[in-house]
Design an enzyme around this catalytic site. Structure first.
Site, short mmCIF file in Angstrom:
data_model
loop_
_atom_site.label_atom_id
_atom_site.label_comp_id
_atom_site.label_asym_id
_atom_site.label_seq_id
_atom_site.Cartn_x
_atom_site.Cartn_y
_atom_site.Cartn_z
N ASP A 90 -35.56 16.89 -2.10
CA ASP A 90 -36.59 16.39 -1.24
C ASP A 90 -35.75 15.78 0.07
O ASP A 90 -35.55 14.60 -0.14
CB ASP A 90 -37.63 15.53 -1.63
N ARG B 290 -49.50 7.30 -10.41
CA ARG B 290 -49.72 8.66 -9.59
C ARG B 290 -51.11 9.04 -10.06
O ARG B 290 -51.00 10.07 -10.96
CB ARG B 290 -48.56 9.36 -9.57
N ASP C 203 -36.31 16.33 8.33
CA ASP C 203 -36.24 17.38 7.06
C ASP C 203 -35.38 18.29 7.42
O ASP C 203 -34.63 18.54 6.43
CB ASP C 203 -37.61 17.68 7.07
N HIS D 283 -53.10 10.42 -1.71
CA HIS D 283 -52.24 10.98 -2.73
C HIS D 283 -52.67 10.14 -4.00
O HIS D 283 -51.76 10.08 -5.06
CB HIS D 283 -50.81 10.31 -2.11
N LYS E 51 -40.43 3.72 -4.81
CA LYS E 51 -41.12 2.93 -5.90
C LYS E 51 -40.38 3.04 -7.26
O LYS E 51 -40.38 2.26 -7.99
CB LYS E 51 -42.51 3.82 -6.10
N GLU F 115 -37.54 21.76 -0.57
CA GLU F 115 -38.78 21.27 -0.09
C GLU F 115 -39.23 22.44 1.30
O GLU F 115 -40.18 23.10 1.16
CB GLU F 115 -39.34 19.95 0.23
N THR G 290 -42.92 11.18 3.95
CA THR G 290 -42.69 11.68 5.36
C THR G 290 -43.88 10.79 6.14
O THR G 290 -43.27 10.40 7.25
CB THR G 290 -43.25 13.08 5.71
N ASP H 252 -40.12 15.55 -6.05
CA ASP H 252 -40.89 14.24 -5.82
C ASP H 252 -40.59 13.40 -7.00
O ASP H 252 -40.90 12.31 -7.00
CB ASP H 252 -42.31 14.27 -5.63
N ILE I 293 -36.78 14.53 2.88
CA ILE I 293 -37.28 13.40 3.29
C ILE I 293 -38.80 13.27 2.22
O ILE I 293 -39.47 13.88 2.79
CB ILE I 293 -37.78 13.18 4.69
N ASP I 294 -38.54 12.31 1.42
CA ASP I 294 -39.61 11.94 0.58
C ASP I 294 -40.53 10.83 1.10
O ASP I 294 -39.90 9.99 1.44
CB ASP I 294 -39.21 11.63 -0.94
N SER J 240 -42.98 7.09 -0.97
CA SER J 240 -41.87 7.68 -1.60
C SER J 240 -41.36 7.15 -3.06
O SER J 240 -41.87 6.43 -3.59
CB SER J 240 -40.74 7.59 -0.76
P1 AMP Z 1 -45.73 8.81 -2.10
O1 AMP Z 1 -45.24 8.48 -1.05
O2 AMP Z 1 -45.53 8.34 -3.37
O3 AMP Z 1 -47.24 9.21 -1.82
O4 AMP Z 1 -45.39 10.53 -2.28
C1 AMP Z 1 -45.14 11.52 -1.17
C2 AMP Z 1 -45.20 12.65 -1.87
O5 AMP Z 1 -46.59 13.09 -2.04
C3 AMP Z 1 -45.01 13.86 -0.76
O6 AMP Z 1 -43.61 14.33 -0.85
C4 AMP Z 1 -45.79 15.03 -1.22
O7 AMP Z 1 -44.96 16.04 -1.73
C5 AMP Z 1 -46.88 14.34 -2.13
N1 AMP Z 1 -48.16 14.63 -1.76
C6 AMP Z 1 -48.75 15.28 -1.00
N2 AMP Z 1 -50.14 15.44 -1.25
C7 AMP Z 1 -50.25 14.83 -2.49
C8 AMP Z 1 -51.48 14.69 -3.13
N3 AMP Z 1 -52.64 14.97 -2.97
N4 AMP Z 1 -51.55 14.07 -4.48
C9 AMP Z 1 -50.32 13.35 -4.90
N5 AMP Z 1 -48.98 13.64 -4.14
C10 AMP Z 1 -49.26 14.24 -2.92
MG MG Z 2 -41.57 14.29 -1.10
#
Ligand code: AMP
Ligand code: MG
Length: 343
Positions: free
Chosen positions: A125, A271, A47, A230, A257, A70, A130, A286, A127-128, A254
């Site tokens: 970002d 989401r 990162d 998430h 998608k 970030e 992580t 994001d 690393i989106d 990330s």
């Molecule tokens: P994903 O891989 O699509 O779930 O997205 C990853 C991103 O979700 C990360 O970069 C975070 O910024 C974000 N994230 C962290 N916690 C949450 C949460 N509770 N709800 C939604 N997104 C989140």
């Molecule tokens: Mg991210």
């Protein structure tokens, strides 16, 4: 074809590509040993290194531009009380990509990302996804240029996506699919110029991406976060039943998608708000790159209530709740099903 002679577009492709290759290097050298310990150091090193590199490249190319990213270097700096080994590792990796640099300069580069998100700025970002990075699944490096709340350019480096079919003949519009062993993909889009993809290791030939033409919900493929924390898994199930999906949702980390959706590899992306964090607000980095990519490929993106995303209100999408993204054809039906599933 997208105008690769445009300085902002050329910069985005170059910076995303270099940062993604650097992150891949960190992963190949650090992740396997650390994974078994569930240690977050590799993602930290990657990162910080990617953010430092992009900040440095941006300073060279557009010295006046703001960067909204970030990470910050607070926990890396010598006075933070650590033993300095993480900063040493970050500095080693950044030096490989940017030439020999000292640790304090690396911290300064990282902290360029604390600019306010106003007027013209870049959202990064490093690393989106992580958790996907650590699990050996999908992750992305995401960079977008935002001007007065409008995303103008968006780039994603997706090391674990590949073209499907694996041909670049200019006649077919390929879709993107997961592939952990291939060279990876860079996706680039610009306002009014469409969405294009090329190979991460051999940028040259670009293929245009477009969304799926599927307008029958029972044939639609839904993309959701891999991490259940998430999203809202029960509501996804309820939504799927109401709209009539037959296939199981595809779990993916990330903004990869968005790249898959923009290329026709799915029809819907949800989401939802996690029941544990109902007040969560999406971060601009994001979604900025992915949102433009999807729109320029013919798709549609709103929040869960159908409102357009508002990138003018700070580091989060404070005026929006959750995300619904689609191939456009199924957007209204999805909003309707969401309304019912929420009530
Ligand atoms: P994903 O891989 O699509 O779930 O997205 C990853 C991103 O979700 C990360 O970069 C975070 O910024 C974000 N994230 C962290 N916690 C949450 C949460 N509770 N709800 C939604 N997104 C989140
Ligand atoms: Mg991210």
């Amino acid at each position: 074809m997208i105008d690769l002679g445009n300085p902002e577009i050329a910069f985005t492709v170059m910076a995303v590509r270099q940062a993604t290759l650097l992150v891949k290097q960190v992963q190949s050298e650090m992740v396997s040993a650390a994974l078994t310990k569930a240690d977050h150091s590799p993602v930290t090193v990657a990162d910080f290194a990617a953010q430092a590199l992009v900040a440095h490249l941006l300073e060279q190319e557009f010295p006046e531009d703001l960067l909204v990213a970030e990470e910050d270097a607070g926990s890396l700096r010598p006075q933070s009380g650590g033993d300095g080994s993480t900063l040493q590792q970050v500095t080693e990796f950044v030096s490989r990509a940017a030439g020999r640099v000292d640790p304090l300069t690396v911290c300064e580069w990282i902290d360029r990302g604390a600019a306010p998100p106003v007027g013209r700025f870049w959202a990064l970002d490093p690393i989106d996804g992580t958790k996907g990075f650590l699990r050996g699944d999908q992750y992305a490096v995401a960079l977008a240029l935002v001007v007065d709340g409008e995303v103008q350019v968006g780039g994603l480096g997706c090391p674990n996506l590949a073209f499907s079919p694996d041909i670049m003949d200019g006649k077919h519009s390929p879709s993107l699919k997961p592939d952990m062993d291939g060279p990876g993909i860079v996706v680039i889009s610009a306002l009014g110029q469409g969405t294009w993809a090329t190979l991460l290791n051999r940028p040259g030939a670009f293929a245009q991406l477009s969304v799926s033409a599927c307008n029958r919900a029972f044939e639609a493929r839904l993309l959701r976060s891999f991490e259940s924390g998430h999203t809202n898994v029960d509501q996804i199930e309820d939504f799927s039943r109401r709209i009539g999906l037959q296939a199981e949702p595809v779990r993916m980390d990330s903004q990869a998608k968005y790249a898959v959706l923009a290329s026709g590899g799915g029809e819907l992306l949800l989401r939802l708000l996690s029941p544990e964090k109902p007040d969560y607000r999406e971060k601009i980095w994001d979604h900025a790159a992915g949102a433009l990519m999807l729109k320029e490929a013919g798709g549609q993106i709103t929040d869960l209530a159908g409102k357009p995303l508002d990138f003018t209100v700070g580091r989060t999408l404070a005026k929006n709740r959750g995300i619904l993204a689609s191939n456009r054809l199924l957007h209204q039906a999805a909003l309707q099903a969401l309304k019912q599933s929420a009530s």
